[in-house]
Design a protein around this motif. Sequence first.
Motif, PDB file in Angstrom:
ATOM      1  N   ARG A  46     -48.398  24.913   0.861  1.00  0.00           N
ATOM      2  CA  ARG A  46     -48.008  24.780   2.357  1.00  0.00           C
ATOM      3  C   ARG A  46     -48.705  23.750   3.051  1.00  0.00           C
ATOM      4  NH1 ARG A  46     -46.145  29.759   4.845  1.00  0.00           N
ATOM      5  NH2 ARG A  46     -45.682  28.151   6.529  1.00  0.00           N
ATOM      6  N   PRO A  47     -47.859  22.755   3.713  1.00  0.00           N
ATOM      7  CA  PRO A  47     -48.327  21.683   4.219  1.00  0.00           C
ATOM      8  C   PRO A  47     -48.969  21.904   5.438  1.00  0.00           C
ATOM      9  CG  PRO A  47     -45.966  21.866   4.862  1.00  0.00           C
ATOM     10  CD  PRO A  47     -46.593  22.948   4.176  1.00  0.00           C
ATOM     11  N   ALA A  48     -50.055  21.079   6.086  1.00  0.00           N
ATOM     12  CA  ALA A  48     -50.941  21.214   7.255  1.00  0.00           C
ATOM     13  C   ALA A  48     -50.868  20.274   8.079  1.00  0.00           C
ATOM     14  CB  ALA A  48     -52.241  21.611   6.743  1.00  0.00           C
ATOM     15  N   LEU A  49     -50.711  20.484   9.473  1.00  0.00           N
ATOM     16  CA  LEU A  49     -50.912  19.794  10.548  1.00  0.00           C
ATOM     17  C   LEU A  49     -52.470  19.262  10.848  1.00  0.00           C
ATOM     18  CD1 LEU A  49     -48.585  20.665  13.432  1.00  0.00           C
ATOM     19  CD2 LEU A  49     -48.471  18.413  12.315  1.00  0.00           C
ATOM     20  N   CYS A  50     -52.591  17.999  10.720  1.00  0.00           N
ATOM     21  CA  CYS A  50     -53.807  17.474  11.021  1.00  0.00           C
ATOM     22  C   CYS A  50     -54.103  16.247  11.824  1.00  0.00           C
ATOM     23  CB  CYS A  50     -54.425  17.135   9.565  1.00  0.00           C
ATOM     24  SG  CYS A  50     -56.082  16.658   9.538  1.00  0.00           S
ATOM     25  N   PRO A  51     -54.370  16.594  13.035  1.00  0.00           N
ATOM     26  CA  PRO A  51     -54.854  15.634  14.127  1.00  0.00           C
ATOM     27  C   PRO A  51     -56.265  15.112  13.782  1.00  0.00           C
ATOM     28  CG  PRO A  51     -54.979  17.806  15.095  1.00  0.00           C
ATOM     29  CD  PRO A  51     -54.534  18.038  13.656  1.00  0.00           C
ATOM     30  N   ALA A  52     -56.553  13.779  14.352  1.00  0.00           N
ATOM     31  CA  ALA A  52     -57.810  13.389  14.328  1.00  0.00           C
ATOM     32  C   ALA A  52     -58.608  13.651  15.664  1.00  0.00           C
ATOM     33  CB  ALA A  52     -57.937  11.948  13.886  1.00  0.00           C
ATOM     34  N   VAL A  53     -59.537  14.164  15.749  1.00  0.00           N
ATOM     35  CA  VAL A  53     -60.160  14.655  17.135  1.00  0.00           C
ATOM     36  C   VAL A  53     -61.338  13.836  17.150  1.00  0.00           C
ATOM     37  CG1 VAL A  53     -61.183  16.481  18.439  1.00  0.00           C
ATOM     38  CG2 VAL A  53     -59.504  16.989  16.817  1.00  0.00           C
ATOM     39  N   PRO A  54     -61.410  12.911  18.499  1.00  0.00           N
ATOM     40  CA  PRO A  54     -62.185  12.038  18.692  1.00  0.00           C
ATOM     41  C   PRO A  54     -63.717  12.683  18.760  1.00  0.00           C
ATOM     42  CG  PRO A  54     -61.124  12.251  20.574  1.00  0.00           C
ATOM     43  CD  PRO A  54     -60.315  13.090  19.474  1.00  0.00           C
ATOM     44  N   ASN A  55     -64.721  12.342  18.111  1.00  0.00           N
ATOM     45  CA  ASN A  55     -66.180  13.004  18.252  1.00  0.00           C
ATOM     46  C   ASN A  55     -67.222  12.255  18.812  1.00  0.00           C
ATOM     47  OD1 ASN A  55     -67.348  11.293  16.073  1.00  0.00           O
ATOM     48  ND2 ASN A  55     -66.249  12.651  14.366  1.00  0.00           N
ATOM     49  N   SER A  56     -68.421  12.770  19.060  1.00  0.00           N
ATOM     50  CA  SER A  56     -69.451  12.153  19.619  1.00  0.00           C
ATOM     51  C   SER A  56     -70.142  11.021  18.843  1.00  0.00           C
ATOM     52  CB  SER A  56     -70.520  13.432  20.149  1.00  0.00           C
ATOM     53  OG  SER A  56     -71.296  13.698  18.936  1.00  0.00           O
ATOM     54  N   ARG A  57     -70.114  11.029  17.788  1.00  0.00           N
ATOM     55  CA  ARG A  57     -70.472   9.773  16.831  1.00  0.00           C
ATOM     56  C   ARG A  57     -69.654   8.604  16.933  1.00  0.00           C
ATOM     57  NH1 ARG A  57     -69.935  10.947  10.743  1.00  0.00           N
ATOM     58  NH2 ARG A  57     -67.982  12.078  11.753  1.00  0.00           N
ATOM     59  N   GLY A  58     -68.596   8.659  17.979  1.00  0.00           N
ATOM     60  CA  GLY A  58     -67.480   7.469  18.248  1.00  0.00           C
ATOM     61  C   GLY A  58     -66.698   7.506  16.898  1.00  0.00           C
ATOM     62  N   GLY A  59     -66.487   8.354  16.064  1.00  0.00           N
ATOM     63  CA  GLY A  59     -65.658   8.508  15.017  1.00  0.00           C
ATOM     64  C   GLY A  59     -64.587   9.785  15.178  1.00  0.00           C
ATOM     65  N   TYR A  60     -64.076   9.967  14.138  1.00  0.00           N
ATOM     66  CA  TYR A  60     -62.906  11.032  14.235  1.00  0.00           C
ATOM     67  C   TYR A  60     -63.463  12.338  13.481  1.00  0.00           C
ATOM     68  CZ  TYR A  60     -60.294   7.925  16.691  1.00  0.00           C
ATOM     69  OH  TYR A  60     -59.759   7.004  17.810  1.00  0.00           O
ATOM     70  N   THR A  61     -63.159  13.650  13.765  1.00  0.00           N
ATOM     71  CA  THR A  61     -63.158  14.725  13.032  1.00  0.00           C
ATOM     72  C   THR A  61     -61.803  15.300  12.637  1.00  0.00           C
ATOM     73  OG1 THR A  61     -65.075  15.473  13.911  1.00  0.00           O
ATOM     74  CG2 THR A  61     -64.099  16.995  12.748  1.00  0.00           C
ATOM     75  N   LEU A  62     -61.312  15.288  11.360  1.00  0.00           N
ATOM     76  CA  LEU A  62     -59.953  15.759  11.043  1.00  0.00           C
ATOM     77  C   LEU A  62     -59.995  17.398  10.900  1.00  0.00           C
ATOM     78  CD1 LEU A  62     -59.520  13.417   8.126  1.00  0.00           C
ATOM     79  CD2 LEU A  62     -58.737  13.182  10.539  1.00  0.00           C
ATOM     80  N   LEU A  63     -59.241  17.879  11.641  1.00  0.00           N
ATOM     81  CA  LEU A  63     -58.971  19.417  11.994  1.00  0.00           C
ATOM     82  C   LEU A  63     -57.688  19.883  11.329  1.00  0.00           C
ATOM     83  CD1 LEU A  63     -60.137  22.083  13.332  1.00  0.00           C
ATOM     84  CD2 LEU A  63     -59.038  21.378  15.252  1.00  0.00           C
ATOM     85  N   LEU A  64     -57.829  20.528  10.240  1.00  0.00           N
ATOM     86  CA  LEU A  64     -56.321  21.213   9.672  1.00  0.00           C
ATOM     87  C   LEU A  64     -56.721  22.573   9.185  1.00  0.00           C
ATOM     88  CD1 LEU A  64     -55.820  19.477   6.258  1.00  0.00           C
ATOM     89  CD2 LEU A  64     -57.842  19.781   7.062  1.00  0.00           C
ATOM     90  N   ASP A  65     -55.789  23.450   9.202  1.00  0.00           N
ATOM     91  CA  ASP A  65     -54.308  23.219   9.835  1.00  0.00           C
ATOM     92  C   ASP A  65     -54.250  23.540  11.361  1.00  0.00           C
ATOM     93  OD1 ASP A  65     -51.683  23.448  10.149  1.00  0.00           O
ATOM     94  OD2 ASP A  65     -51.464  25.282   9.653  1.00  0.00           O
TER      95      ASP A  65
END
Lengths: 345, 345
Positions: B124-143
């Motif tokens: 199954r495909p998964a929806l994956c946004p990139a959430v800004p994080n406190s390190r100044g980068g991104y955390t990928l959250l899926l699904d």
Amino acid sequence: MIKIIVDAMGGDNAPYSSVAGAVAASQKDKELYIIFTGRKAEVEAELQKHSYDKARFEIIDCPDVIEMNDNPASSVRRRQSSLMHAFELLKTDEEIQALVTAGSTGAVIVGGQLILGRIKGVRRPALCPAVPNSRGGYTLLLDCGANAECRPAMLCQFAVLGTVYAKAGFGMENPKVGLLNNGTEDHKGDTLRQETYKILSGMKGIDFVGNVEGRDIVLGDVDVVVADGFSGNIALKSMEGCGKFVLNVLKKQIKSSLISKIGYLFMRKALNGMREQLDFDKTGGALLLGLKKPVIKSHGSSKPETIANSIANAANVCRGGLVPAVEKLLAEADLAAAENFDEHN
Amino acid sequence: MIKIIVDAMGGDNAPYSSVAGAVAASQKDKELYIIFTGRKAEVEAELQKHSYDKARFEIIDCPDVIEMNDNPASSVRRRQSSLMHAFELLKTDEEIQALVTAGSTGAVIVGGQLILGRIKGVRRPALCPAVPNSRGGYTLLLDCGANAECRPAMLCQFAVLGTVYAKAGFGMENPKVGLLNNGTEDHKGDTLRQETYKILSGMKGIDFVGNVEGRDIVLGDVDVVVADGFSGNIALKSMEGCGKFVLNVLKKQIKSSLISKIGYLFMRKALNGMREQLDFDKTGGALLLGLKKPVIKSHGSSKPETIANSIANAANVCRGGLVPAVEKLLAEADLAAAENFDEHN
């Protein structure tokens, strides 16, 4: 007089926070009578640091302390521990009206069910924090972790418990109830959500307004948000994390230039006002709803202020008549459909 | 040249946002070639408002538009719609490398699976946004919403998909993967989490670090957070809601006194910096991972900037070789245990 038992040894900052918090609460509310359970010498030493009304404080010596990492199921047998002995007294002493602890969540849930016991008809107790919302009030979110796996009848009971807490603890007249889901349309979610939606729609005594999304908890268009303990926990911690993240970013930005530091001098009051409105601890931890007497689980990292808030909240729901109101609404709300569904699926 | 197809009619602000966003993206990235699907006259009229490189834009006339409220399952048959026609072209035209749309999430998921199709082996495909994080980068959250009900094998595949996206889209060398749970201890969560934890612990090709809580998404100690679509959606929307809440409270506090208004003049830059770091749209919507070509679902309320970011993100993952990397890692990661578990439970 409202007699509240406080587990003096629960939490990372015990007994410092529990004692200082209880003293602060007792100064604000002259009707409070505090019974500490814990290592008497330690509690007494802490208490000596404050000026307090000796006629309204009592210490019950308990040599044992349940630690955060102890197994909750086996810790229930440690009746000489400050937490389990507090549950014993809460159960047996009619004058004691509520319990406040910053101890291990798992141990509180187990002790609450096995020693104190549930209100007749309640299947499982639910942890219910009050989340600050953008209306300047609170949204009650339950369950937040007592039950990782839920059945529709449990969620329907949570709707009843949350409604009563909103009335008895926050004076809301007709609290609106929403079901936490991954979209607002009627058909949204998994089987658990779809079945619960149907039953809630026909229930008496609660004002069910439909599905709500994660963002609606802080937006606060509803007063009570019903969730299974797994997703409720995820929602709560995601919001807490986000709140912390924002304050950290703000701190860094303020420090980033002289000009913004100057600006901060002017904005300090406004920013402190913001921090206060974002404070998840203001109402003092989470109420463990569905037990025979109110039990408040304060954060493990509770400061004196958090404990004071938790005690004030406990006194508040006692005055509001939480437990008899739960019994009454459980009888009124027609939960037969929910029970029936659960038995046949 | 990177050819990207843009559903010009998707979203609340179409075709204004899609067209303005695509023009902006094409000005930044000279390798981009944009193909719009949509009502030609409307798209052309919008395009005329900009100065753009005519050699890199093309419009395919599609008279039909799928609305947000249309049933996703039946909308897939509307092949003259801007969205489904875009999927058709994406599938059949080898030169087209990715699709960007702000249309209905449900329709995008159905069209992606039924028209474009999944990468071989992906359940199954998964929806994956990139959430800004406190390190100044991104955390990928899926699904985050494509699959309300999940099995362990699906969550294990999400770990693979997220790892590849972190590498191909964000240049992370050894992304850390966490399992979203209601506590960090090994045994935490429901049966789904407990089983998934066991399988992930033994999987090759991913760096699984254990359970994480809701707060860890923004704190960012891990790079990829794996969740079922229901709780992932709850987490994402809870954080978005909290972010909005904070900005609203801040706005009110600033307006509350003359002194704080003066302070704001000094702090404007710092506060804008904060707002930017909290911007959930900066990476442009969510990647629908697991399909034969990258598909980006931008917010329904996308502004031109959001669409431009989504297009840049699409170009980025094409350059990073997302799809072949997914095929490679799926083969490497030993998913036999997961598949086996699913078949026997």
